[in-house]
Design a protein around this motif. Structure first.
Motif, PDB file in Angstrom:
ATOM      1  N   SER A  95      15.915  16.440  84.004  1.00 23.81           N
ATOM      2  CA  SER A  95      16.889  17.491  84.313  1.00 23.81           C
ATOM      3  C   SER A  95      18.332  17.004  84.223  1.00 23.81           C
ATOM      4  O   SER A  95      19.250  17.806  84.067  1.00 23.81           O
ATOM      5  CB  SER A  95      16.630  18.061  85.714  1.00 23.81           C
ATOM      6  OG  SER A  95      16.828  17.049  86.692  1.00 23.81           O
ATOM      7  N   ALA A  96      18.549  15.694  84.312  1.00 24.51           N
ATOM      8  CA  ALA A  96      19.905  15.127  84.245  1.00 24.51           C
ATOM      9  C   ALA A  96      20.266  14.681  82.827  1.00 24.51           C
ATOM     10  O   ALA A  96      21.398  14.264  82.588  1.00 24.51           O
ATOM     11  CB  ALA A  96      20.027  13.944  85.203  1.00 24.51           C
ATOM     12  N   GLY A  97      19.331  14.765  81.919  1.00 27.40           N
ATOM     13  CA  GLY A  97      19.567  14.302  80.547  1.00 27.40           C
ATOM     14  C   GLY A  97      20.464  15.233  79.756  1.00 27.40           C
ATOM     15  O   GLY A  97      20.510  16.440  79.992  1.00 27.40           O
ATOM     16  N   GLY A  98      21.203  14.652  78.827  1.00 23.02           N
ATOM     17  CA  GLY A  98      22.009  15.434  77.902  1.00 23.02           C
ATOM     18  C   GLY A  98      23.300  15.989  78.467  1.00 23.02           C
ATOM     19  O   GLY A  98      23.978  16.761  77.798  1.00 23.02           O
ATOM     20  N   ARG A  99      23.646  15.608  79.688  1.00 18.55           N
ATOM     21  CA  ARG A  99      24.862  16.125  80.314  1.00 18.55           C
ATOM     22  C   ARG A  99      25.857  15.033  80.659  1.00 18.55           C
ATOM     23  O   ARG A  99      26.802  15.260  81.404  1.00 18.55           O
ATOM     24  CB  ARG A  99      24.495  16.913  81.568  1.00 18.55           C
ATOM     25  CG  ARG A  99      23.683  18.161  81.287  1.00 18.55           C
ATOM     26  CD  ARG A  99      23.649  19.133  82.450  1.00 18.55           C
ATOM     27  NE  ARG A  99      23.683  18.503  83.751  1.00 18.55           N
ATOM     28  CZ  ARG A  99      22.610  18.097  84.427  1.00 18.55           C
ATOM     29  NH1 ARG A  99      21.422  18.211  83.914  1.00 18.55           N
ATOM     30  NH2 ARG A  99      22.737  17.559  85.628  1.00 18.55           N
TER      31      ARG A  99
END
Length: 172
Positions: A95-99
């Protein structure tokens, strides 16, 4: 996003986020026993980490976003003397990936390594197929310095890794 030293009370949130992300993290990690995914297993890991931290060998940190534990980042194998170096390792929840969470966490720990700990060099490695982690390191000024065949046993297989380093410009 904040990075802070791990605490014993992180055991429960770590067990929860690791269990929720078990399938997501599996391709990038060693095979884990069932205890790893429990609060007690995480408590033992944190206790060991804090002991190594007190000895100056490890900088164990929790990655927090909006008040929730979303990952972990460490500087492992801190060596003083002529080398003044450590190895960085990290993971973040899907959920924390790509941000930019991992990128910011690496930047934060790198500042601690260079400005507070006075390290000369940070090393890192990624599996050849882990392009997302390679981008995180490159965004933080790490340079590729080589390839290590069968470097780590990941997901049950000896895997090739790309090696990276970032030097502390204060030593130039």
């Amino acid at each position: 996003m904040t990075v802070r030293i791990v605490r014993e009370e992180d055991a429960e949130p770590f067990a929860r986020v690791i269990s929720q992300n078990r399938d997501f993290l599996q391709p990038w990690e060693p095979i884990r026993g069932e205890e790893y995914f429990t609060v007690e297993g995480q408590r033992r890991i944190l206790d060991d980490s804090l002991l190594l931290y007190s000895g100056g060998i490890l900088l164990p940190c929790t990655i927090i976003e909006k008040g929730e534990v979303v990952g972990r980042i460490n500087i492992n194998n801190i060596i003083r003397g002529a080398l003044q170096s450590g190895d960085i390792g990290y993971w973040v929840a899907e959920s924390a990936g790509g941000r930019g969470v991992a990128t910011a966490a690496v930047a934060g720990v790198m500042r601690i390594a260079f400005d507070t700990l006075g390290l000369h060099r940070l090393a890192a490695s990624t599996l050849v197929s882990n392009e997302r982690s390679q981008r995180v390191l490159e965004k933080n000024g790490f340079e590729r310095i080589g390839m290590a065949p069968k470097f780590l046993k990941i997901n049950g297989n000896w895997s090739d890794s790309i090696l990276f380093q970032r030097l502390n410009e204060a030593y130039d």
